[in-house]
Motif scaffolding. Structure first.
Motif, PDB file in Angstrom:
ATOM      1  N   LEU A   1       3.015 -50.497  26.991  1.00  0.00           N
ATOM      2  CA  LEU A   1       3.193 -49.048  26.876  1.00  0.00           C
ATOM      3  C   LEU A   1       2.329 -48.479  25.767  1.00  0.00           C
ATOM      4  O   LEU A   1       2.293 -49.011  24.657  1.00  0.00           O
ATOM      5  N   ALA A   2       1.633 -47.395  26.068  1.00  0.00           N
ATOM      6  CA  ALA A   2       0.891 -46.635  25.057  1.00  0.00           C
ATOM      7  C   ALA A   2       1.283 -45.171  25.185  1.00  0.00           C
ATOM      8  O   ALA A   2       1.293 -44.620  26.286  1.00  0.00           O
ATOM      9  N   ALA A   3       1.627 -44.543  24.056  1.00  0.00           N
ATOM     10  CA  ALA A   3       2.044 -43.136  24.053  1.00  0.00           C
ATOM     11  C   ALA A   3       1.004 -42.271  23.350  1.00  0.00           C
ATOM     12  O   ALA A   3       0.167 -42.765  22.584  1.00  0.00           O
ATOM     13  N   ASN A   4       1.068 -40.977  23.623  1.00  0.00           N
ATOM     14  CA  ASN A   4       0.137 -40.007  23.039  1.00  0.00           C
ATOM     15  C   ASN A   4      -1.319 -40.362  23.350  1.00  0.00           C
ATOM     16  O   ASN A   4      -2.212 -40.207  22.511  1.00  0.00           O
ATOM     17  N   VAL A   5      -1.554 -40.825  24.569  1.00  0.00           N
ATOM     18  CA  VAL A   5      -2.907 -41.202  24.995  1.00  0.00           C
ATOM     19  C   VAL A   5      -3.763 -39.942  25.129  1.00  0.00           C
ATOM     20  O   VAL A   5      -3.319 -38.928  25.669  1.00  0.00           O
ATOM     21  N   ILE A   6      -4.996 -40.013  24.622  1.00  0.00           N
ATOM     22  CA  ILE A   6      -5.841 -38.810  24.596  1.00  0.00           C
ATOM     23  C   ILE A   6      -7.182 -38.990  25.302  1.00  0.00           C
ATOM     24  O   ILE A   6      -7.950 -38.024  25.410  1.00  0.00           O
ATOM     25  N   GLU A   7      -7.478 -40.203  25.780  1.00  0.00           N
ATOM     26  CA  GLU A   7      -8.747 -40.430  26.481  1.00  0.00           C
ATOM     27  C   GLU A   7      -8.534 -41.399  27.630  1.00  0.00           C
ATOM     28  O   GLU A   7      -7.556 -42.156  27.661  1.00  0.00           O
ATOM     29  N   LEU A   8      -9.484 -41.401  28.554  1.00  0.00           N
ATOM     30  CA  LEU A   8      -9.456 -42.385  29.637  1.00  0.00           C
ATOM     31  C   LEU A   8      -9.638 -43.783  29.070  1.00  0.00           C
ATOM     32  O   LEU A   8     -10.259 -43.961  28.013  1.00  0.00           O
ATOM     33  N   PRO A   9      -9.109 -44.792  29.732  1.00  0.00           N
ATOM     34  CA  PRO A   9      -9.192 -46.155  29.185  1.00  0.00           C
ATOM     35  C   PRO A   9     -10.612 -46.699  29.181  1.00  0.00           C
ATOM     36  O   PRO A   9     -11.453 -46.324  30.004  1.00  0.00           O
ATOM     37  N   ASP A  10     -10.862 -47.590  28.238  1.00  0.00           N
ATOM     38  CA  ASP A  10     -12.108 -48.346  28.183  1.00  0.00           C
ATOM     39  C   ASP A  10     -11.850 -49.676  28.880  1.00  0.00           C
ATOM     40  O   ASP A  10     -11.064 -50.503  28.407  1.00  0.00           O
ATOM     41  N   LEU A  11     -12.501 -49.870  30.017  1.00  0.00           N
ATOM     42  CA  LEU A  11     -12.281 -51.075  30.816  1.00  0.00           C
ATOM     43  C   LEU A  11     -13.354 -52.140  30.594  1.00  0.00           C
ATOM     44  O   LEU A  11     -13.348 -53.177  31.243  1.00  0.00           O
ATOM     45  N   SER A  12     -14.264 -51.882  29.662  1.00  0.00           N
ATOM     46  CA  SER A  12     -15.379 -52.818  29.461  1.00  0.00           C
ATOM     47  C   SER A  12     -14.930 -54.138  28.830  1.00  0.00           C
ATOM     48  O   SER A  12     -15.553 -55.171  29.028  1.00  0.00           O
ATOM     49  N   LYS A  13     -13.839 -54.084  28.044  1.00  0.00           N
ATOM     50  CA  LYS A  13     -13.360 -55.296  27.381  1.00  0.00           C
ATOM     51  C   LYS A  13     -11.847 -55.429  27.551  1.00  0.00           C
ATOM     52  O   LYS A  13     -11.117 -55.703  26.598  1.00  0.00           O
ATOM     53  N   GLY A  14     -11.373 -55.208  28.747  1.00  0.00           N
ATOM     54  CA  GLY A  14      -9.943 -55.269  28.997  1.00  0.00           C
ATOM     55  C   GLY A  14      -9.419 -53.904  29.434  1.00  0.00           C
ATOM     56  O   GLY A  14     -10.008 -53.251  30.295  1.00  0.00           O
ATOM     57  N   PHE A  15      -8.326 -53.477  28.798  1.00  0.00           N
ATOM     58  CA  PHE A  15      -7.748 -52.168  29.121  1.00  0.00           C
ATOM     59  C   PHE A  15      -7.330 -51.543  27.787  1.00  0.00           C
ATOM     60  O   PHE A  15      -6.220 -51.770  27.291  1.00  0.00           O
ATOM     61  N   ILE A  16      -8.234 -50.783  27.199  1.00  0.00           N
ATOM     62  CA  ILE A  16      -8.027 -50.233  25.861  1.00  0.00           C
ATOM     63  C   ILE A  16      -7.913 -48.716  25.953  1.00  0.00           C
ATOM     64  O   ILE A  16      -8.778 -48.050  26.522  1.00  0.00           O
ATOM     65  N   VAL A  17      -6.837 -48.178  25.399  1.00  0.00           N
ATOM     66  CA  VAL A  17      -6.637 -46.726  25.421  1.00  0.00           C
ATOM     67  C   VAL A  17      -6.485 -46.198  23.997  1.00  0.00           C
ATOM     68  O   VAL A  17      -5.897 -46.855  23.125  1.00  0.00           O
ATOM     69  N   LYS A  18      -7.004 -44.999  23.789  1.00  0.00           N
ATOM     70  CA  LYS A  18      -6.963 -44.355  22.475  1.00  0.00           C
ATOM     71  C   LYS A  18      -5.760 -43.423  22.394  1.00  0.00           C
ATOM     72  O   LYS A  18      -5.528 -42.616  23.288  1.00  0.00           O
ATOM     73  N   SER A  19      -4.990 -43.536  21.310  1.00  0.00           N
ATOM     74  CA  SER A  19      -3.801 -42.716  21.115  1.00  0.00           C
ATOM     75  C   SER A  19      -3.891 -41.949  19.805  1.00  0.00           C
ATOM     76  O   SER A  19      -4.508 -42.406  18.837  1.00  0.00           O
ATOM     77  N   SER A  20      -3.240 -40.799  19.788  1.00  0.00           N
ATOM     78  CA  SER A  20      -3.086 -40.024  18.561  1.00  0.00           C
ATOM     79  C   SER A  20      -1.838 -40.515  17.840  1.00  0.00           C
ATOM     80  O   SER A  20      -0.768 -40.653  18.444  1.00  0.00           O
ATOM     81  N   ILE A  21      -1.952 -40.805  16.539  1.00  0.00           N
ATOM     82  CA  ILE A  21      -0.804 -41.285  15.774  1.00  0.00           C
ATOM     83  C   ILE A  21      -0.688 -40.503  14.463  1.00  0.00           C
ATOM     84  O   ILE A  21      -1.598 -39.760  14.087  1.00  0.00           O
ATOM     85  N   TYR A  22       0.444 -40.685  13.780  1.00  0.00           N
ATOM     86  CA  TYR A  22       0.703 -40.008  12.508  1.00  0.00           C
ATOM     87  C   TYR A  22       0.486 -38.505  12.635  1.00  0.00           C
ATOM     88  O   TYR A  22      -0.242 -37.888  11.855  1.00  0.00           O
ATOM     89  N   THR A  23       1.135 -37.932  13.648  1.00  0.00           N
ATOM     90  CA  THR A  23       1.060 -36.493  13.945  1.00  0.00           C
ATOM     91  C   THR A  23      -0.384 -35.983  13.969  1.00  0.00           C
ATOM     92  O   THR A  23      -0.691 -34.903  13.468  1.00  0.00           O
TER      93      THR A  23
END
Length: 320
Positions: free
Chosen positions: A115-137
């Motif tokens: 599970l990943a929350a606050n996702v802000i971009e499409l995943p990077d599939l070049s090296k697995g399944f990496i998603v960028k999230s916004s954290i710390y408000t």
């Protein structure tokens, strides 16, 4: 196999944040060579349900069991899990919301998913399944490498701009098996914020603080909001003083919002308030104190008295 997107309804309409989630999920489906299926729970017209196709859904599963009339996070998690198993979905997408927060951990447990929350971009599939999230408000970002076979992505509101197309998605009735354990928690009453535009879904927000000096002066805020077709909000001290309803309080202990435009009138900009609004795309600050901390976070600032500036700004908007 498909990407499954859970879309929330509000009074029979697909929420704007869910339209964003559908578009995001459809893009992930393109990237992974699969199709996008949307699961919708509750009452809506066929026209509204099929409109999920405007944002990329190839199919809509519609669950209409009477026991699901209220948005129960436990029961809804069971429905979405059943839909994911039926469709063979390895990616599940939904918009982050109070309902999503009640669902996602349960859903992850049911499906043994990452599970990943606050996702802000499409995943990077070049090296697995990496998603960028916004954290710390919104003060930092995290890159989540999801290694589980099934991934759940809760998309942060107003970070994805959907593109519409002229397409209608076919609708299939979905009747999952439910059990009593799904309803050990029940919703007795639901109270919605008043106003023409709901604050959590608003693209434009006009907010004010103690600089308004009292509730009797709130008319100038309402006038600007009406001219802009915006929602209204307030700082915590204002809601604590009962000048405005607590449902309008934005900040660390209130609502977290991400509008396209946030206009702060007579608000000093304490860090607790910024925590609720710093995801806004554009922040405009109006304050007569040139040293107000909020100016450091503003995209645009107006040094002036709100009682002078707001009526002028409203008049200019009305002229346009």
């Amino acid at each position: 196999m498909s990407v499954l997107i859970f879309a929330e309804l509000d009074e029979g309409k697909i929420k704007k944040s869910s339209q964003e989630a559908i578009f995001y999920g459809a893009k992930v489906a393109e990237m992974t060579g699969t199709s996008a299926t949307t699961i919708i729970i509750g009452t809506a017209t066929d026209t509204e349900l099929s409109s999920a196709g405007h944002f990329g859904a190839a199919k809509v599963l519609h669950a209409t069991d009477a026991t699901l009339a209220e948005p129960n996070g436990m029961a809804y998690a069971t429905v979405v899990a059943a839909a994911a198993q039926q469709e063979g979905s390895t990616v599940i997408v939904l918009a982050k919301s109070s309902l999503a927060d009640a669902m996602t951990a349960r859903l992850a447990g049911k499906l043994k998913a990452g599970l990943a929350a606050n996702v802000i971009e499409l995943p990077d599939l070049s090296k697995g399944f990496i998603v960028k999230s916004s954290i710390y408000t919104g003060k930092a970002f995290a890159y989540n490498d999801l290694k589980a076979d099934i991934k759940i992505l809760a998309i942060k509101k107003n970070t994805i701009t959907p593109e519409e197309k002229d397409a209608a998605a076919p609708i299939e009735v979905f009747t999952p098996a439910l059990n009593k354990a799904d309803f050990v928690i029940s919703i007795k009453n639901t109270e919605k914020s008043s106003g023409d535009i709901l604050l959590p879904e608003a693209d434009l927000v006009v907010s004010a603080g103690r600089g308004l000096k009292g509730p009797e002066n709130w008319g100038i805020v309402d006038d600007l909001a009406k001219a802009l077709h915006a929602a209204t909000a307030c700082s915590k001290p204002v809601s604590d003083l009962d000048w405005r309803p607590h449902s309008e309080h934005v900040g660390q202990t209130g609502l977290k919002i991400s509008p396209n435009l946030y206009i702060a009138c007579g608000i000093s900009g304490a860090i607790q308030h910024l925590a609720g609004v710093n995801s806004s795309k554009v922040i405009v600050v109006i304050n007569k104190d040139p040293d107000a901390p909020f100016f450091k976070s503003a995209d645009y600032g107006i040094i002036g008295d709100v009682f002078d500036v707001l009526p002028r700004l409203t008049k200019a908007v009305q002229a346009l």
